[in-house]
Design an enzyme around this catalytic site. Sequence first.
Site, mmCIF file in Angstrom:
data_model
loop_
_atom_site.group_PDB
_atom_site.id
_atom_site.type_symbol
_atom_site.label_atom_id
_atom_site.label_comp_id
_atom_site.label_asym_id
_atom_site.label_seq_id
_atom_site.Cartn_x
_atom_site.Cartn_y
_atom_site.Cartn_z
ATOM 1 N N GLU A 1 -4.625 3.553 6.125
ATOM 2 C CA GLU A 1 -3.847 2.368 5.784
ATOM 3 C C GLU A 1 -4.116 1.925 4.350
ATOM 4 O O GLU A 1 -5.268 1.836 3.916
ATOM 5 C CB GLU A 1 -4.093 1.226 6.773
ATOM 6 C CG GLU A 1 -5.518 0.793 6.963
ATOM 7 C CD GLU A 1 -5.637 -0.263 8.057
ATOM 8 O OE1 GLU A 1 -4.957 -0.150 9.098
ATOM 9 O OE2 GLU A 1 -6.415 -1.211 7.872
ATOM 10 N N CYS A 2 -3.042 1.709 3.629
ATOM 11 C CA CYS A 2 -3.044 1.200 2.254
ATOM 12 C C CYS A 2 -3.926 2.059 1.350
ATOM 13 O O CYS A 2 -3.574 3.185 1.040
ATOM 14 C CB CYS A 2 -3.448 -0.267 2.234
ATOM 15 S SG CYS A 2 -2.878 -1.165 0.759
ATOM 16 N N GLY A 3 -5.085 1.576 0.923
ATOM 17 C CA GLY A 3 -5.940 2.362 0.044
ATOM 18 C C GLY A 3 -6.341 3.685 0.659
ATOM 19 O O GLY A 3 -6.496 4.695 -0.050
#
Length: 476
Positions: A347-349
């Site tokens: 998720e994300c990073g």
Amino acid sequence: MTLHCPALLITAMASGQGKTLTVAALARLHARQGRRVRVFKCGPDFLDPLWHELASGAPAQTIDLWMTGEADIRARLHEAAGQADLILVEGVMGLFDGKPSVADLAELLQIPVLPVLHAGSMAQSIGAVAHGLRHYRAGLRWAGVLANGVASAHHADLLREALLEQGDWLGALPRLAVPQSAAGESEDVAAKAPAESSLLPERHLGLVPATEMQDALQRLDAAADALAQTPLGQLDWPEWQRRWSVPFEAVPAPAERLPQRLRGRKIAVARDAAFAFIYPANLATLEALGARVVFFSPLAGHRLPPCDAVWLPGGYPELHAAPLSANTTLRADLAAHLAAGKPLWAECGGMLALCESVQHTNGQCEPLWGLLPGQARMQPRLAGLGHQQLQLPAVCGRGAARQAPLRGHTFHYSTLASEAPVVARTARPVPRRTPDAGEALYQLGSLRASYFHAWFPSSPLAVATLLGSAGGSGAA
């Protein structure tokens, strides 16, 4: 059973007024006096709670009327009231911003509100602002007003005299600077101080994590010392108990125990400065589902531990691209994990780290792990912000469409151009007038990735689908 405990909700008229600094200073001041302090942060946030945890000496928790829900909030606050002498809650944005707002939470729980008003460029107008915040909406318990960023004693006098209700005055914090002994802190930190105080430096996504600053506690002590000179800081403890005691009611326990859908499975979670955006409640949910959680640090050169599934949380991989790409053994381990068809949720990073490269705002490109096709590009402004929910499609596992959607949020300064298949998109709780495509959920074999940050307790069965065996049921 109802438990009573003094509590304050620190709010403001907008972001950037000094809420985090004030909450951390209050927590540190009372912790130094031997009191047990528990701090809660309203709204999605991974960074402010790290400062609150350091200040209070206890883990800080996230509460949010939409994302975590009223029952969850009541249960956490009731538990804290049984453990603590003082409960502090930091609001998000301004007191009345958003739906639901901090004011909704304060009225629901009858926690007194204390607005922090950054008065560095203000004088008598503070009277109108304070009066408006106090009387805009009936039903709120009012604690008073604390001014922040005040230039002098004369300035503080002007502010105090401008209040229509003189009992509202709880003091003024001066413009706080970094302690002299910390003046040699890295130039990167010193050059990016927020408006509220140079004590708590900023970079994109929010405050610099307290865990990355060797003098973080010294900075909090300086803020606590300043707060100790205000009427709020000098208020004796019996007066705190008299003014701001709050009844916290017990919440009935769930009738059924959470199904052990991840029983016997080992979940490997990346955790270091590049992958630090982890809600403690998410880890607790994995354990409640029966999983065993093990951690590894890509920045420390760790290999992937033996596991059934991997979770790569968000963080700052763009700041650590060189050491991440240099960890070729971990890259090979992750590739083998995916080749074996084992789940990986990024998720994300965590998703960015899997990309081929990241392009910084200065045009420089750095390679990353290259397990997800595409290039990430850092942006000078926010590219995504706000609450989101994700309904997993059936391709993620049998029966996924019947599961409750995962609630969570998005907050990122990068964009991703990828040819990976998009199997779903997130949606906002309330659709906007302007159409919003939502965040993409990419799927490539057993790899699933998105900018979406999930709050695992909102749909444990969906989490079991993401990190479990086929269909999210039981060990592989």
